[in-house]
Design an enzyme around this catalytic site. Structure first.
Site, short mmCIF file in Angstrom:
data_model
loop_
_atom_site.label_atom_id
_atom_site.label_comp_id
_atom_site.label_asym_id
_atom_site.label_seq_id
_atom_site.Cartn_x
_atom_site.Cartn_y
_atom_site.Cartn_z
N SER A 186 -8.88 -6.77 11.09
CA SER A 186 -9.59 -7.02 12.34
C SER A 186 -10.25 -5.79 12.95
O SER A 186 -11.14 -5.94 13.78
CB SER A 186 -8.64 -7.65 13.35
OG SER A 186 -7.56 -6.80 13.59
N HIS A 214 -8.24 -14.14 11.36
CA HIS A 214 -9.66 -13.83 11.62
C HIS A 214 -10.57 -14.49 10.59
O HIS A 214 -11.65 -13.96 10.29
CB HIS A 214 -9.89 -12.31 11.64
CG HIS A 214 -9.40 -11.68 12.90
ND1 HIS A 214 -10.12 -11.68 14.08
CD2 HIS A 214 -8.23 -11.06 13.18
CE1 HIS A 214 -9.42 -11.07 15.02
NE2 HIS A 214 -8.27 -10.68 14.51
N LYS A 245 -7.84 -18.24 18.08
CA LYS A 245 -9.13 -17.57 17.90
C LYS A 245 -10.21 -18.65 17.67
O LYS A 245 -10.58 -19.33 18.61
CB LYS A 245 -9.04 -16.55 16.76
CG LYS A 245 -7.96 -15.48 17.04
CD LYS A 245 -8.02 -14.34 16.05
CE LYS A 245 -6.77 -13.46 16.08
NZ LYS A 245 -6.57 -12.72 17.34
N1 PLP Z 1 -2.50 -11.86 12.93
C1 PLP Z 1 -3.69 -11.27 13.08
C2 PLP Z 1 -4.39 -10.72 11.86
C3 PLP Z 1 -4.28 -11.15 14.35
O1 PLP Z 1 -5.44 -10.54 14.50
C4 PLP Z 1 -3.59 -11.68 15.46
C5 PLP Z 1 -4.14 -11.59 16.83
O2 PLP Z 1 -4.57 -10.59 17.30
C6 PLP Z 1 -2.35 -12.29 15.26
C7 PLP Z 1 -1.84 -12.37 13.99
C8 PLP Z 1 -1.57 -12.86 16.39
O3 PLP Z 1 -2.06 -14.13 16.69
P1 PLP Z 1 -1.55 -14.89 18.00
O4 PLP Z 1 -2.49 -14.48 19.09
O5 PLP Z 1 -1.61 -16.34 17.65
O6 PLP Z 1 -0.17 -14.42 18.25
#
Ligand code: PLP
Length: 401
Positions: A186, A214, A245
């Site tokens: 990300s 993502h 997202k």
């Molecule tokens: N995994 C990745 C790659 C992320 O970018 C994010 C969020 O920033 C998460 C997990 C966490 O997701 P959640 O907001 O559903 O906890």
């Protein structure tokens, strides 16, 4: 004994974070999350939002709002229970089945967030006789999930297949080997090379876990994510992802994959066993979001078109970008002060984009990360490009190595 030393320490840490410019101030939105947002009163309060994860523009979609409203009226507000006591509602099962069908997996288990999914998945499945090999740029929730697990840990350089192979050679004697990677990293908008990762995994008899937060909804055919993009759905045993997202942006996460894995997680994943069930209205909206994503070629085309417009326009201006076709578009700034200056300049031009610097990214690799949304207009993207063109330190930006 006094508690003052503890509070003194916190005050000093807070001051230190402010002094080092690491203190995060939160911006307060006064409108729904969408491509333009209101952040205050007055003329200058509407900003083009270039930093949300609202990739498909569904966060304020009328279809999702209607689905959530209908569910509130028919299913009620909260579950007031964890899933295994009396918190499993028919809509949870419906959403789990729909996610499995969408991703082409055998089964799915919902969590309150993808952070929770990643926090629970490793510890439940692996123990001290096992090895996890993790990409160096994996999301914090994968790092924390691995910390909670007793398996031995190895790290490989970001998306570096040779380094992954080196790590795999250190795994002899392990009962189970698992390779964990983000589908898309990300901070950079780089897509993991799942084809090569899966080929190596097969050769070394390793499981593959992909966090597709993502990607789900907008990458790969019909938005089925990075395993579908590379045609390796049958070689990725575990997919984790978020509903927070592209799929509506409220909250919720999941682990999807082989039936036995999901069944065992229902028995042992601690964030599932010890945390409240997702609100039904969120599930209803997520169901609507998956329908829109699955049939959303036009949304994906719009996202790709605006992303290409932003990326090519910025490249023409001579600035360096991270990643290649992903709607995460990081403008590389090198030093933190240049990233802060660019984000400030954007703000003066009614554009919202935030600077990232150490410790979020390595020292000397500060950036302003922009994210495109399917509902951005050409005019909005052009306004961003015009702002960069008149950035007083554009020459310094061009010289970033
Ligand atoms: N995994 C990745 C790659 C992320 O970018 C994010 C969020 O920033 C998460 C997990 C966490 O997701 P959640 O907001 O559903 O906890």
């Amino acid at each position: 004994m006094s508690l003052e030393p503890f509070f003194n320490r916190l005050r000093s840490d807070l001051e230190g974070a402010k002094r080092d410019r690491l203190y995060k101030n939160e911006l307060i939105l006064r409108s729904p999350q969408q491509s333009q947002v209101s952040v205050g009163d007055g003329d200058k309060s509407t900003l083009i939002n270039m930093c949300s994860n609202n990739y498909l523009g569904l966060a304020n979609s009328p279809e999702l709002v209607a689905a959530a409203r209908h569910s509130l009226l028919t299913d009620g507000f909260g579950m007031a229970s964890v899933r295994f006591i009396c918190g499993s509602h028919a809509i949870h099962k419906e959403l789990e089945e729909r996610i499995s069908q969408f991703l082409g997996t055998e089964d799915t288990i919902l969590f309150s967030s993808c952070f929770d999914a990643n926090a629970g998945v490793f510890e439940a499945l692996l123990g001290e006789d096992d090895i996890i090999i993790s990409d160096a740029l994996n999301h914090a929730s994968i790092i924390d999930g691995i910390r909670l697990c007793k398996a031995r840990r190895l790290r490989y350089l970001n998306n570096d297949i040779e380094d992954l192979e080196r790590a795999l050679k250190e795994t002899s004697g392990a009962r189970t080997i698992l390779i964990a990677t983000d589908g898309v990293f990300s901070m950079d908008g780089i897509v993991a090379d799942l084809e090569k990762i899966c080929r190596l995994a097969e050769r070394h008899n390793a499981l593959v876990l992909v966090d597709d937060s993502h990607a789900v909804g907008f990458i790969g055919p019909s938005g089925r994510g990075t395993p579908a993009l590379f045609g390796v759905q049958d070689k990725v045993q575990i997919v984790t992802g978020t509903l927070g997202k592209a799929l509506g942006g409220a909250s919720g996460g999941y682990v999807s994959g082989r039936r036995e894995i999901v069944e065992w997680l229902r028995q042992r994943a601690r964030p599932y066993l010890f945390s409240n069930a997702l609100m039904p209205a969120i599930c209803a909206a997520a169901l609507a979001a998956i329908d829109l994503a699955e049939g959303g070629d036009q949304l994906r085309e719009s996202l790709a078109r605006q992303t290409a417009r932003l990326r090519s326009g910025l490249s023409r201006l001579g600035v360096k970008l991270g990643g290649n076709a992903h709607p995460i578009v990081p403008v590389l700034c090198g030093e933190a002060h240049l990233a802060t200056e660019l984000a400030g300049h954007f703000r003066e031009n009614q554009i919202l984009a935030v600077p990232f610097s150490f410790p979020v990214v390595p020292k000397g690799q500060a950036r302003v990360r922009m994210q495109v949304c399917a509902s951005h207009s050409e005019a909005e993207i052009d306004q961003v490009l015009t702002a960069v063109e008149c950035f007083p330190s554009l020459e310094a930006l061009k010289e970033v190595a």
